[in-house]
Enzyme design. Structure first.
Site, PDB file in Angstrom:
ATOM      1  N   ALA A   1       1.019  -1.217  -0.071  1.00  0.00           N
ATOM      2  CA  ALA A   1      -0.017  -0.261  -0.136  1.00  0.00           C
ATOM      3  C   ALA A   1       0.975   1.286  -0.322  1.00  0.00           C
ATOM      4  O   ALA A   1       2.041   1.119   0.618  1.00  0.00           O
ATOM      5  CB  ALA A   1      -1.040   0.125   1.272  1.00  0.00           C
TER       6      ALA A   1
ATOM      7  N   GLY B   1       0.458  -4.906   0.740  1.00  0.00           N
ATOM      8  CA  GLY B   1      -0.697  -5.013  -0.138  1.00  0.00           C
ATOM      9  C   GLY B   1      -0.400  -5.729  -1.517  1.00  0.00           C
ATOM     10  O   GLY B   1      -1.569  -5.951  -2.163  1.00  0.00           O
TER      11      GLY B   1
ATOM     12  N   GLU C   1      -1.015  -9.066  -0.943  1.00  0.00           N
ATOM     13  CA  GLU C   1      -2.433  -9.582  -0.779  1.00  0.00           C
ATOM     14  C   GLU C   1      -3.220  -9.217  -2.008  1.00  0.00           C
ATOM     15  O   GLU C   1      -4.374  -9.966  -2.362  1.00  0.00           O
ATOM     16  CB  GLU C   1      -3.152  -8.169   0.293  1.00  0.00           C
ATOM     17  CG  GLU C   1      -2.384  -8.346   1.810  1.00  0.00           C
ATOM     18  CD  GLU C   1      -2.674  -7.196   2.442  1.00  0.00           C
ATOM     19  OE1 GLU C   1      -2.001  -6.192   2.129  1.00  0.00           O
ATOM     20  OE2 GLU C   1      -3.380  -7.400   3.690  1.00  0.00           O
TER      21      GLU C   1
ATOM     22  N   GLU D   1       4.541  -5.525   7.093  1.00  0.00           N
ATOM     23  CA  GLU D   1       3.821  -4.400   7.562  1.00  0.00           C
ATOM     24  C   GLU D   1       4.658  -4.072   9.106  1.00  0.00           C
ATOM     25  O   GLU D   1       4.313  -3.272   9.595  1.00  0.00           O
ATOM     26  CB  GLU D   1       2.393  -4.584   7.776  1.00  0.00           C
ATOM     27  CG  GLU D   1       1.464  -4.300   6.381  1.00  0.00           C
ATOM     28  CD  GLU D   1       1.792  -5.708   5.718  1.00  0.00           C
ATOM     29  OE1 GLU D   1       2.447  -6.671   5.870  1.00  0.00           O
ATOM     30  OE2 GLU D   1       0.899  -5.628   4.482  1.00  0.00           O
TER      31      GLU D   1
HETATM   32  N1  CAA Z   1       4.598   3.183  -0.763  1.00  0.00           N
HETATM   33  C1  CAA Z   1       5.148   4.180  -1.247  1.00  0.00           C
HETATM   34  N2  CAA Z   1       6.177   4.454  -1.873  1.00  0.00           N
HETATM   35  C2  CAA Z   1       6.921   3.167  -2.044  1.00  0.00           C
HETATM   36  C3  CAA Z   1       6.634   1.889  -1.529  1.00  0.00           C
HETATM   37  C4  CAA Z   1       5.382   1.874  -0.827  1.00  0.00           C
HETATM   38  N3  CAA Z   1       4.898   0.761  -0.204  1.00  0.00           N
HETATM   39  N4  CAA Z   1       7.382   1.128  -1.788  1.00  0.00           N
HETATM   40  C5  CAA Z   1       8.458   1.638  -2.259  1.00  0.00           C
HETATM   41  N5  CAA Z   1       8.253   2.907  -2.682  1.00  0.00           N
HETATM   42  C6  CAA Z   1       9.153   4.071  -3.284  1.00  0.00           C
HETATM   43  C7  CAA Z   1      10.172   4.508  -2.582  1.00  0.00           C
HETATM   44  O1  CAA Z   1       9.727   5.372  -1.446  1.00  0.00           O
HETATM   45  C8  CAA Z   1      10.910   4.931  -3.562  1.00  0.00           C
HETATM   46  O2  CAA Z   1      10.642   6.433  -3.918  1.00  0.00           O
HETATM   47  P1  CAA Z   1      11.474   7.592  -4.174  1.00  0.00           P
HETATM   48  O3  CAA Z   1      12.278   6.971  -5.261  1.00  0.00           O
HETATM   49  O4  CAA Z   1      10.719   8.842  -4.360  1.00  0.00           O
HETATM   50  O5  CAA Z   1      12.416   7.520  -2.841  1.00  0.00           O
HETATM   51  C9  CAA Z   1      10.776   4.201  -4.716  1.00  0.00           C
HETATM   52  O6  CAA Z   1       9.764   3.398  -4.590  1.00  0.00           O
HETATM   53  C10 CAA Z   1      11.767   3.252  -4.949  1.00  0.00           C
HETATM   54  O7  CAA Z   1      11.789   2.374  -3.584  1.00  0.00           O
HETATM   55  P2  CAA Z   1      13.326   2.092  -2.998  1.00  0.00           P
HETATM   56  O8  CAA Z   1      14.219   3.003  -3.464  1.00  0.00           O
HETATM   57  O9  CAA Z   1      12.983   1.895  -1.854  1.00  0.00           O
HETATM   58  O10 CAA Z   1      13.728   0.880  -4.131  1.00  0.00           O
HETATM   59  P3  CAA Z   1      14.712  -0.227  -3.396  1.00  0.00           P
HETATM   60  O11 CAA Z   1      15.149  -1.000  -4.456  1.00  0.00           O
HETATM   61  O12 CAA Z   1      15.925   0.336  -2.682  1.00  0.00           O
HETATM   62  O13 CAA Z   1      13.651  -1.030  -2.246  1.00  0.00           O
HETATM   63  C11 CAA Z   1      11.798  -2.290  -1.494  1.00  0.00           C
HETATM   64  C12 CAA Z   1      12.664  -1.911  -2.577  1.00  0.00           C
HETATM   65  C13 CAA Z   1      12.671  -3.146  -0.439  1.00  0.00           C
HETATM   66  C14 CAA Z   1      10.610  -2.874  -2.068  1.00  0.00           C
HETATM   67  C15 CAA Z   1      11.609  -0.919  -0.477  1.00  0.00           C
HETATM   68  O14 CAA Z   1      11.290   0.150  -1.490  1.00  0.00           O
HETATM   69  C16 CAA Z   1      10.522  -1.068   0.635  1.00  0.00           C
HETATM   70  O15 CAA Z   1      11.001  -1.810   1.484  1.00  0.00           O
HETATM   71  N6  CAA Z   1       9.335  -0.776   0.236  1.00  0.00           N
HETATM   72  C17 CAA Z   1       8.224  -0.620   1.185  1.00  0.00           C
HETATM   73  C18 CAA Z   1       7.542  -2.310   1.501  1.00  0.00           C
HETATM   74  C19 CAA Z   1       6.656  -2.150   2.494  1.00  0.00           C
HETATM   75  O16 CAA Z   1       6.899  -1.736   3.675  1.00  0.00           O
HETATM   76  N7  CAA Z   1       5.400  -2.560   2.107  1.00  0.00           N
HETATM   77  C20 CAA Z   1       4.350  -2.617   2.795  1.00  0.00           C
HETATM   78  C21 CAA Z   1       3.571  -1.384   2.911  1.00  0.00           C
HETATM   79  S1  CAA Z   1       2.113  -1.346   4.035  1.00  0.00           S
HETATM   80  C22 CAA Z   1       0.968  -2.242   3.454  1.00  0.00           C
HETATM   81  O17 CAA Z   1       1.051  -2.753   2.181  1.00  0.00           O
HETATM   82  C23 CAA Z   1      -0.253  -2.173   4.279  1.00  0.00           C
HETATM   83  C24 CAA Z   1      -1.383  -3.056   3.893  1.00  0.00           C
HETATM   84  O18 CAA Z   1      -1.322  -4.399   4.036  1.00  0.00           O
HETATM   85  C25 CAA Z   1      -2.644  -2.274   3.311  1.00  0.00           C
END
Ligand code: CAA
Length: 255
Positions: free
Chosen positions: A65, A110, A113, A133
């Protein structure tokens, strides 16, 4: 309707929906859910489409998400955002046609999911899976706590949900989270081949087998069997007659 985030391509009775927001690793925001809801309605109304595939552009299927959208939400808005995602992913399950997730890269939070809301999952060998999460002090909101344990069993689900660890495609295959792993460059060809196989079968039979199986898993065994008998019977003097006659006459059925 023109879509900002989703791209749709329909050919050979197969609809491919691509989430195209690679700059945010295809993170799911409110606009995504609006567009997906609309696409589900449109494809459901198009009786020529027999299979839907969902995939992501770039290195992610979906990285979760949209954290940037969620950060300012109140608890009430958080609950609504959870319900929104749950409802849209439930609509995927309720589509009459099979929906396949083509997992090209990260399927996190998400994103996993969404993949679990599809009927089955084929992954690139480079795909990564997780429910991270807890790393954010959050829990899944789009039915991840419910679907993961049903798909892979309680212990593997709780391992993923409590550690937030990412697992690779082979481990996902081992626990039954995905049904097949292929090399990245072969992913779409392989899935289109599988979708083509499904599209060549009795179209009503495919819809009914999805319905009865999905309904059955939420019912008692006996209720599921009753439904099966009813739908089995309903295929006689209809598509079933066409398929069975073609078999006996040693030719392909013309559905
Ligand atoms: N939401 C918003 N932006 C996101 C995102 C997310 N879930 N995941 C990645 N991005 C964005 C980053 O902020 C980044 O943006 P900028 O270039 O503007 O800084 C861009 O995408 C590229 O990401 P990274 O630079 O982090 O890429 P990476 O290759 O170094 O890492 C990754 C990849 C390991 C997937 C890392 O991006 C990450 O950990 N992302 C978050 C994963 C996460 O926590 N997901 C769960 C979200 S909560 C949820 O989903 C709740 C639910 O069930 C409803």
């Amino acid at each position: 309707m023109n879509y900002n985030i989703l791209k749709i391509d329909i050919a050979d009775k197969i609809a491919v929906v691509t989430i195209d927001r690679p700059e945010a690793l295809n993170a799911l925001n409110s606009e995504f859910f609006k567009e997906m809801d609309d696409i589900i309605a449109n494809i459901s109304a198009d009786k020529d489409v027999r299979v839907m595939i969902i995939t992501g552009m770039g290195k992610a299927f979906v990285a979760g998400a949209d954290i940037a959208e969620m950060i300012d939400m109140t608890p009430e808005q958080g609950t609504s955002f959870s319900k929104l995602g749950q409802n849209v992913f439930r609509s995927l399950e309720k589509m009459e046609i099979p929906v396949i997730a083509a997992i090209n890269g990260f399927a996190l939070g998400g994103g996993l999911e969404l993949a679990m809301g599809c009927d089955f999952r084929i992954a690139s060998s480079k795909a990564k899976f997780g429910q991270p999460e807890v790393n954010l002090g959050m829990i899944p909101g789009y039915a991840g706590t419910q679907r993961l344990s049903r798909l892979v069993g309680l212990a593997d689900a709780l391992y993923m949900l409590t550690t937030g660890e990412m697992i690779g495609a082979q481990d996902a295959l081992r626990i039954g989270l995905v049904q097949k792993v292929v090399e990245p460059e072969q992913l779409m060809d392989e899935i289109k081949k599988i979708a083509g196989t499904i599209a060549s079968k009795g179209p009503t039979a495919v819809r009914k087998v999805k319905y009865v199986t999905r309904k059955g898993i939420l019912s008692t065994f006996d209720e599921g069997c009753d439904l099966e008998s009813e739908y089995f019977g309903s295929q006689f003097k209809a598509e079933g007659e066409v398929g069975m006659r073609a078999f006996l006459e040693k030719r392909k059925p013309d559905w």
